[in-house]
Motif scaffolding. Sequence first.
Motif, PDB file in Angstrom:
ATOM      1  N   ALA A  77     -33.481  -7.276 -90.429  1.00 47.54           N
ATOM      2  CA  ALA A  77     -33.082  -8.637 -90.068  1.00 47.54           C
ATOM      3  C   ALA A  77     -33.040  -9.501 -91.327  1.00 47.54           C
ATOM      4  O   ALA A  77     -33.889  -9.376 -92.196  1.00 47.54           O
ATOM      5  CB  ALA A  77     -34.064  -9.225 -89.067  1.00 47.54           C
ATOM      6  N   THR A  78     -32.059 -10.362 -91.395  1.00 44.96           N
ATOM      7  CA  THR A  78     -31.833 -11.158 -92.597  1.00 44.96           C
ATOM      8  C   THR A  78     -31.793 -12.640 -92.256  1.00 44.96           C
ATOM      9  O   THR A  78     -30.763 -13.176 -91.853  1.00 44.96           O
ATOM     10  CB  THR A  78     -30.497 -10.747 -93.265  1.00 44.96           C
ATOM     11  OG1 THR A  78     -30.400  -9.331 -93.275  1.00 44.96           O
ATOM     12  CG2 THR A  78     -30.417 -11.268 -94.669  1.00 44.96           C
ATOM     13  N   GLY A  79     -32.915 -13.321 -92.399  1.00 48.86           N
ATOM     14  CA  GLY A  79     -32.996 -14.737 -92.074  1.00 48.86           C
ATOM     15  C   GLY A  79     -32.088 -15.598 -92.921  1.00 48.86           C
ATOM     16  O   GLY A  79     -31.470 -16.545 -92.428  1.00 48.86           O
ATOM     17  N   SER A  80     -31.970 -15.285 -94.220  1.00 40.18           N
ATOM     18  CA  SER A  80     -31.117 -16.106 -95.086  1.00 40.18           C
ATOM     19  C   SER A  80     -29.656 -16.021 -94.655  1.00 40.18           C
ATOM     20  O   SER A  80     -28.924 -17.015 -94.712  1.00 40.18           O
ATOM     21  CB  SER A  80     -31.274 -15.679 -96.549  1.00 40.18           C
ATOM     22  OG  SER A  80     -30.985 -14.302 -96.696  1.00 40.18           O
ATOM     23  N   ALA A  81     -29.225 -14.862 -94.191  1.00 42.73           N
ATOM     24  CA  ALA A  81     -27.849 -14.730 -93.702  1.00 42.73           C
ATOM     25  C   ALA A  81     -27.669 -15.466 -92.380  1.00 42.73           C
ATOM     26  O   ALA A  81     -26.609 -16.032 -92.106  1.00 42.73           O
ATOM     27  CB  ALA A  81     -27.486 -13.258 -93.533  1.00 42.73           C
ATOM     28  N   ALA A  82     -28.707 -15.489 -91.551  1.00 40.64           N
ATOM     29  CA  ALA A  82     -28.633 -16.204 -90.281  1.00 40.64           C
ATOM     30  C   ALA A  82     -28.433 -17.696 -90.505  1.00 40.64           C
ATOM     31  O   ALA A  82     -27.652 -18.347 -89.816  1.00 40.64           O
ATOM     32  CB  ALA A  82     -29.893 -15.953 -89.450  1.00 40.64           C
ATOM     33  N   VAL A  83     -29.129 -18.250 -91.494  1.00 44.38           N
ATOM     34  CA  VAL A  83     -28.966 -19.671 -91.801  1.00 44.38           C
ATOM     35  C   VAL A  83     -27.538 -19.934 -92.286  1.00 44.38           C
ATOM     36  O   VAL A  83     -26.892 -20.894 -91.866  1.00 44.38           O
ATOM     37  CB  VAL A  83     -29.998 -20.127 -92.859  1.00 44.38           C
ATOM     38  CG1 VAL A  83     -29.685 -21.524 -93.361  1.00 44.38           C
ATOM     39  CG2 VAL A  83     -31.397 -20.082 -92.273  1.00 44.38           C
ATOM     40  N   ALA A  84     -27.027 -19.081 -93.150  1.00 40.19           N
ATOM     41  CA  ALA A  84     -25.666 -19.254 -93.666  1.00 40.19           C
ATOM     42  C   ALA A  84     -24.630 -19.142 -92.546  1.00 40.19           C
ATOM     43  O   ALA A  84     -23.583 -19.791 -92.593  1.00 40.19           O
ATOM     44  CB  ALA A  84     -25.390 -18.236 -94.754  1.00 40.19           C
ATOM     45  N   LEU A  85     -24.921 -18.333 -91.531  1.00 44.68           N
ATOM     46  CA  LEU A  85     -23.997 -18.176 -90.411  1.00 44.68           C
ATOM     47  C   LEU A  85     -23.736 -19.502 -89.704  1.00 44.68           C
ATOM     48  O   LEU A  85     -22.627 -19.748 -89.224  1.00 44.68           O
ATOM     49  CB  LEU A  85     -24.530 -17.140 -89.417  1.00 44.68           C
ATOM     50  CG  LEU A  85     -23.667 -16.894 -88.182  1.00 44.68           C
ATOM     51  CD1 LEU A  85     -22.292 -16.365 -88.580  1.00 44.68           C
ATOM     52  CD2 LEU A  85     -24.371 -15.937 -87.238  1.00 44.68           C
TER      53      LEU A  85
END
Length: 83
Positions: A14-22
Motif C-alpha cells: 500500500a502506498t499512502g503517498s500515491a493515495a494522497v496524489a490521487l
Amino acid sequence: RMFAPGMGMAEDPATGSAAVALAGVIQRFDSPGEGSHNCTIEQGLEMGRPSEIMLEFEIQNRKLRNVRIGGHAVVVMRGEVLT
C-alpha cells in the motif's frame, strides 16, 4: 515506501503517498462537485498482501482544499538504530 527484496518483499503493498496524489488527479480530471468525497483504494492484491487505504478529500470553490488518508496497519518488523 519500503523495498526489501532480500526479505521477500519487493515493495510495499500500500502506498499512502500515491493515495494522497490521487486526490489531485481526481480533482483535475474528474471534476468532482463541492464538498467532501470518500474513496477506498485497494492495493497489493496480486502480491498476496491485500491493503486498503481510505482517502477523503474536500473540494471548495472548485479547488482541492483538504486531503486525508487512513487505514489500519499491522507491525511486521521493528528495528533500532544504535549510534
